[in-house]
Write a protein that holds these residues in place. Structure first.
Motif: not given
Length: 369
Positions: A94-113
Motif C-alpha cells: 500500500m505504501f508502494w501503491h500510494v507512491a505509484g499513483i503520484v509517480i504516474e501523475i508526475g510523469g503525466f505532467f512531465n510528458n505533457t503540460m
C-alpha cells in the motif's frame, strides 16, 4: 472511526466508482490496447468479471462482520498474530501503491503540460494536498468525490462525443488478430489495475451508516458495472480513432483530445483530460492514504489515526521520488509486477480470511429449536 464520520450507501458507491475509475480511465486504454490490440475490450470485460467475484467476497465478509473493517475481522477469524503477518505485505504494498499513483501523475505532467517543472515539486504539492484532505475525514472526501467524479466523467464524455467525426469502425476488426493469448494477457493487466485493488475497500465499508448497510452492496455492483462501461467506451473510441497506434501512444484519451478541432473555435482542449487524470489520481490517492492510515492505526491500536497521516504521506513522497529511475521501469512494474503484488498483498489475505470464516460457519452447530 467515530471521529472520522460516516457516509451514505450512495456516497460510498461514488467513492468506490471514483477509486476504480480514477486514473485508470486515462492510463489503462494504452497499455491494454498494446497488449490485446483490438481485443482489448474483451480483456476488460474478463477482468471486470473477476472484479465482480472479488467484490462479492468483500460484501460477503461485510455481511458476516457488519461493523468491522478487514483488520478487525481478520483478527476475529485467524487471530492477531496471523493478521499481523498478513498485514506486513498489505501495508508494504500500500505504501508502494500510494507512491505509484503520484509517480504516474508526475510523469503525466512531465510528458505533457509541465515539462520544465521538477517531479519532486509536483509530487510534494500533490501529497500535501491529499494529506490535508485525508485529515478532514471520510465525509469531506465523499462530498468532494461526488463533484470531482461528475466533472471527470463529464469531460471524458465531451471528448468522446466531439471526436466522433474521426471514428473509423473498421479499425475494430479483426477482434482477435493474434488469437486469444493477447486477450488473456490484457485481462491480466486490467485485473491488476484497477480491479484487484477493490479489495482494499473492505477497510471502508464500516463507515456506511448503520441504517443503509443493506443497500450498499447493490450500489457498489452498479458502480462496478458503470466503471466497466466507461473504460470499454474509452478503449473502443481510442481504437476507432487511432487504429494500430492506440496501443503505442501513452495517455490515448489525451491524444484524442488533441485531435479535436471545430472551425478554429474549439481546439487544444486536451487540458480537460489532464484535469480528469489529476482529479482521478487525487481521489484515488486520497482514499488509499486514508485506508493506509486506518490500517496502521488499527494494527497499533491507536485511538486517532490522524496522527499518522502526515508521517505516512512523507514516507510515500520519498518513495515517489526515489523508487524508479526512469519511466520505462515504472511501466514494466505496472504491467507485470503490479497484478502479482496486488494479488499477494490484497487478494490472498482476503480470500484466506473468507475461507476460514466459511469453515467456521459450516462447523458451527445449528441453534437448537
Amino acid at each position: 472511526m467515530n471521529n472520522q464520520g460516516s457516509v451514505s450507501s450512495i456516497q460510498m458507491s461514488v467513492l468506490f466508482l471514483a477509486f476504480i475509475t480514477g486514473s485508470s480511465i486515462v492510463l489503462i486504454p494504452g497499455p491494454l490496447t498494446n497488449a490485446a490490440r483490438n481485443g482489448a475490450w474483451l480483456s476488460l470485460f474478463l477482468a471486470l468479471a473477476l472484479g465482480m467475484v472479488l467484490l462479492a467476497c468483500v460484501l460477503y465478509l461485510h455481511r458476516v462482520y457488519p461493523r468491522m473493517s478487514f483488520i478487525e475481522y481478520s483478527r476475529a477469524a485467524v487471530g492477531k498474530w496471523l493478521t499481523l503477518l498478513l498485514a506486513i505485505p498489505y501495508v508494504t504494498v500500500m505504501f508502494w501503491h500510494v507512491a505509484g499513483i503520484v509517480i504516474e501523475i508526475g510523469g503525466f505532467f512531465n510528458n505533457t503540460m509541465l515539462r520544465e517543472t521538477p517531479t519532486y515539486a509536483i509530487n510534494t504539492l500533490f501529497f500535501a494536498t491529499i494529506a490535508m484532505t485525508v485529515r478532514a475525514g471520510i465525509e469531506v472526501i465523499a462530498r468532494m468525490s461526488v463533484l470531482l467524479l461528475m466533472l471527470m466523467l463529464g469531460f471524458t464524455i465531451v471528448v468522446l462525443v466531439m471526436v466522433a467525426p474521426l471514428y473509423h469502425p473498421e479499425y475494430l476488426r479483426p477482434v482477435l488478430p493474434d488469437g486469444i493469448r493477447p486477450v488473456l494477457h490484457g485481462a491480466y493487466i486490467a485485473y491488476g489495475f484497477p480491479y484487484s485493488e477493490l479489495t482494499t475497500f473492505a477497510m471502508l465499508l464500516p463507515f456506511v451508516r448503520k441504517q443503509e448497510q443493506t443497500k450498499v452492496g447493490k450500489f457498489l455492483f452498479w458502480a462496478l458495472i458503470l466503471n466497466g462501461v466507461t473504460l470499454a467506451a474509452s478503449i473502443l473510441c481510442s481504437i476507432m480513432v487511432l487504429g494500430p497506434l492506440s496501443g503505442d501512444l501513452k495517455y490515448s484519451l489525451y491524444q484524442l483530445a488533441r485531435l479535436i478541432y471545430v472551425q478554429e473555435i474549439v481546439e487544444r482542449i486536451e487540458s480537460v483530460i489532464g484535469f480528469s487524470l489529476i482529479a482521478g489520481s487525487y481521489i484515488k490517492s486520497t482514499i488509499m492514504l486514508f485506508i493506509l492510515s486506518k490500517v496502521l492505526a488499527q494494527l497499533f491500536k491507536l485511538q486517532d489515526e490522524r496522527l499518522l497521516i502526515f508521517p505516512v504521506a512523507l514516507i510515500c513522497l520519498l518513495l515517489s521520488i526515489t523508487m524508479y529511475s526512469n519511466e520505462m521501469s515504472l511501466d514494466e512494474a505496472v504491467n507485470a509486477t503490479w497484478p502479482l503484488l496486488d494479488n499477494a498483498a490484497y487478494t490472498l489475505p482476503l480470500l484466506l480470511v473468507m475461507a476460514v470464516t466459511l469453515v467456521k460457519r459450516l462447523r458451527k452447530p445449528p441453534a437448537s429449536a
